[in-house]
Design an enzyme around this catalytic site. Sequence first.
Site, mmCIF file in Angstrom:
data_model
loop_
_atom_site.group_PDB
_atom_site.id
_atom_site.type_symbol
_atom_site.label_atom_id
_atom_site.label_comp_id
_atom_site.label_asym_id
_atom_site.label_seq_id
_atom_site.Cartn_x
_atom_site.Cartn_y
_atom_site.Cartn_z
ATOM 1 N N GLY A 8 12.997 -11.265 -59.913
ATOM 2 C CA GLY A 8 12.120 -10.114 -59.720
ATOM 3 C C GLY A 8 12.420 -9.008 -60.722
ATOM 4 O O GLY A 8 13.085 -9.219 -61.740
ATOM 5 N N THR A 47 11.478 -0.324 -56.049
ATOM 6 C CA THR A 47 11.331 -1.345 -55.015
ATOM 7 C C THR A 47 9.852 -1.681 -54.877
ATOM 8 O O THR A 47 9.000 -0.859 -55.196
ATOM 9 C CB THR A 47 11.888 -0.856 -53.660
ATOM 10 O OG1 THR A 47 11.547 -1.804 -52.638
ATOM 11 C CG2 THR A 47 11.324 0.488 -53.258
ATOM 12 N N THR A 80 14.410 -3.925 -50.529
ATOM 13 C CA THR A 80 15.392 -3.764 -51.595
ATOM 14 C C THR A 80 16.087 -2.423 -51.444
ATOM 15 O O THR A 80 15.495 -1.479 -50.943
ATOM 16 C CB THR A 80 14.620 -3.808 -52.928
ATOM 17 O OG1 THR A 80 14.170 -5.131 -53.132
ATOM 18 C CG2 THR A 80 15.454 -3.378 -54.118
HETATM 19 N N1 ASP Z 1 11.342 -5.573 -55.953
HETATM 20 C C1 ASP Z 1 11.883 -6.673 -55.227
HETATM 21 C C2 ASP Z 1 11.468 -7.953 -55.899
HETATM 22 O O1 ASP Z 1 10.319 -8.094 -56.261
HETATM 23 C C3 ASP Z 1 11.465 -6.741 -53.795
HETATM 24 C C4 ASP Z 1 11.667 -5.465 -53.007
HETATM 25 O O2 ASP Z 1 11.622 -4.361 -53.545
HETATM 26 O O3 ASP Z 1 11.898 -5.574 -51.816
HETATM 27 O O4 ASP Z 1 12.280 -8.821 -56.006
#
Ligand code: ASP
Length: 308
Positions: free
Chosen positions: A198, A219, A168
Amino acid sequence: MPVPALIVHGGAGDIPPAEHQDYLAGCRVAFETGWRLLERGQSALDAVEAAVREMEDNPTFDAGVGSVLNSEGEIELDAMIMDGAQLRLGAVAAVRGIANPVTLARRIMEESGHNILVGEGARQYAARIGLRLCSQAELTVPREVARYREFQQAAMRARKLALIGHDTVGAVAMDQFGNIAAATSTGGIAFKLPGRVGDSPLVGSGAYADNLSGGASATGHGEAIMRVLLSKTATDAVASGLTAQEAADRALQILRERVNGEGGLIVLDRHGNVGFAHNTPYMAVAWRGPEGVMHVTMQAERGRTGTR
Ligand code: ASP
């Protein structure tokens, strides 16, 4: 007059060393894109939107083009943007066929009279306001198709792979007027169920901004992050008197201790100081704080060796 500050991240996860240079280069370009706007006197909102767009357009990251595929082999995107001056926010969740969801989030914030649009409604709104729609194919990269096949095979063998993406992207900025803004954008976690949302588009979880304290972008494993409102927890910690770095450490400690969560976050306080923390093997970050020097780092988890 406040001195502008900016911090961007390209995710916290188990980033393969062979990809470190791409992450560092992507973070640098995103930082420079946002910074140029701040230098020209543009707003913190402009800077975080531009920085995040840059990373959405870069196939290295799990946002926009290059996003992970869900269990149906489709891409569904989440994003949000927040204006710390007036506590306004815009977000999209589980939207398909948009190259730059952060821009859609901003337009929703500024023009729709709503805060969050999801799925087909979000896509229809994008079409109505003239944003470019795109096909799934345009967002899909071979790396993610290969990863999808691995998940499919593991599912067939009833073997569980960690449902984690962690690339992310996000940005937090303060402009010369002391306004703070934050933005986060993601394809989510690999092999997620269709319709899964998410932490990234959820206010206080994936991002938060308040001129009175600071801003944050998160993230990591969204299912855990949203349970502790990671970004709001960090800005509350700043408001209670912790430095940006202490606040990042504190929020991460809560993520780990309360919900056994994995991830990372960037934090910026209202004086332009920055901090970041993660409990994943690596986190890619670029920033410039009050001392006026730009940094780009692939930070390794404590005890491991990073690439600086
Ligand atoms: N936080 C993001 C999610 O759970 C994933 C990520 O940070 O890559 O959708």
